[in-house]
Scaffold this active site. Structure first.
Site, PDB file in Angstrom:
ATOM      1  N   LYS A 177       6.001  -0.083 -13.757  1.00  0.00           N
ATOM      2  CA  LYS A 177       7.224  -0.507 -13.825  1.00  0.00           C
ATOM      3  C   LYS A 177       7.313  -1.607 -15.115  1.00  0.00           C
ATOM      4  CE  LYS A 177       8.199  -3.543 -10.159  1.00  0.00           C
ATOM      5  NZ  LYS A 177       8.578  -3.386  -8.942  1.00  0.00           N
ATOM      6  N   GLY A 179       0.816  -1.295   0.173  1.00  0.00           N
ATOM      7  CA  GLY A 179      -0.008   0.205   0.084  1.00  0.00           C
ATOM      8  C   GLY A 179       0.805   1.228  -0.014  1.00  0.00           C
ATOM      9  N   ASP A 191      -6.537 -11.042  -9.125  1.00  0.00           N
ATOM     10  CA  ASP A 191      -5.585 -10.973 -10.273  1.00  0.00           C
ATOM     11  C   ASP A 191      -6.153 -10.103 -11.079  1.00  0.00           C
ATOM     12  OD1 ASP A 191      -4.030 -11.527 -12.513  1.00  0.00           O
ATOM     13  OD2 ASP A 191      -4.088 -13.622 -12.174  1.00  0.00           O
ATOM     14  N   ASP A 234      -4.494  -6.161  -6.046  1.00  0.00           N
ATOM     15  CA  ASP A 234      -3.174  -6.716  -5.851  1.00  0.00           C
ATOM     16  C   ASP A 234      -4.041  -8.161  -5.511  1.00  0.00           C
ATOM     17  OD1 ASP A 234       0.034  -6.155  -5.006  1.00  0.00           O
ATOM     18  OD2 ASP A 234      -0.733  -8.139  -4.602  1.00  0.00           O
TER      19      ASP A 234
END
Ligand SMILES: C[S@@+](CC[C@H](N)C(=O)[O-])C[C@H]1O[C@@H](n2cnc3c(N)ncnc32)[C@H](O)[C@@H]1O
Length: 262
Positions: free
Chosen positions: A164, A63, A99, A83
């Site tokens: 990312k 978090g 998911d 998550d």
């Protein structure tokens, strides 16, 4: 600034010291993760989140990024985190456990949005690492493609997606696919990134109203797969669905030897 002392050090010890410094900083400032500073640095550099925004935080456990997002959107904004693992509550954030590639999870995110349009998607998603870099990198790239394909239709024109990625095969194709959806796509490596050589962030700004012409209706996943196939990395015929179901999507990258595998 924790990164200052270690900034010029490129060896492993330098990077570990730097990471420890960010960990200390996280403890001292109340953020749950060192990673929180990566989003803070992305925010300082690009100002991706604005007051009042609706933000989706993908791969949000435990978090840290959600804490930063809640601060940035203020009281008039909203943050949804998703998550595989549940998070302890963060005031101002709604967490969805599941998911992101699963249709049920995606529907719960749509429900949580209550018809709102996402202006920002931030994703620090990372698969459970096996230690085999090529495989981890391939799985990560697949997950990132899923994030683009799921989030894009929920976003408004001008929106921002930050994610990312692990450097390696398929990244150039991913950037080029991202360019079909966003006007500007830049790579950025925050000082707070421990694995600066493998991990970087794509900052995709100004979501286009429609994907660029010439890409037809191809998803980001399809665009990346097509480019990998062009480079000789193929999905073995008849195997991809089974492997996907087994959650081993990274194994799809098999170098073609005969050139006629499809
Ligand atoms: C590096 S952690 C994120 C840390 C987070 N940004 C923070 O500051 O607290 C990456 C997360 O991606 C999550 N993840 C991996 N695969 C996922 C998937 N398919 N769907 C949702 N989350 C996933 C992992 O469970 C993990 O918690």
């Amino acid at each position: 600034m924790p990164g200052g002392a270690g900034r010029t050090m490129s060896n492993r010890r330098g990077s570990t010291n730097r990471s420890d410094a960010w960990q200390r900083e996280a403890r001292n400032t109340g953020y749950r993760t060192r990673s929180a500073f990566k989003l803070k640095q992305i925010q300082e550099r690009f100002g991706v989140i604005r007051r009042g925004d609706t933000v989706l935080d993908v791969g949000c456990h435990p978090g840290g990024w959600s804490q930063v997002a809640v601060e940035e959107v203020g009281e008039d904004g909203a943050v949804i985190g998703v998550d595989l693992k549940g998070c302890a509550p963060v005031d101002g954030c709604t967490f969805v456990v599941g998911d992101i590639t699963d249709e049920g999870t995606q529907q719960r995110i749509r429900d949580a949005l209550e018809g709102d349009i996402l202006r920002v998607v931030v994703s620090d998603i990372s698969p459970g690492l096996t230690g085999q870099y090529e495989m981890d990198q391939a799985i990560s790239t697949d997950l990132v493609c899923s994030v683009f394909d799921f989030a894009y239709p929920l976003m408004g024109s001008g929106g921002v997606l930050v994610t990312k990625v692990f450097q390696g095969r398929g990244i150039e194709a991913l950037i080029s696919a991202a360019n079909t959806r966003f006007s500007t796509v830049q790579r950025f490596s925050p000082d707070a990134s421990r694995n600066s050589s493998s991990e970087t962030y794509l900052v995709c700004r100004n979501r286009k109203e429609k994907p660029s012409k010439g890409t037809g209706t191809m998803s980001v996943q399809e665009l990346v797969n097509r480019s990998l196939a062009d480079d000789g990395f193929v999905i073995p015929a008849g195997e991809s669905d089974e492997r996907r179901e087994a959650g081993r999507v990274g194994f799809r990258l098999v170098k073609s030897t005969s050139g006629d595998d499809e």
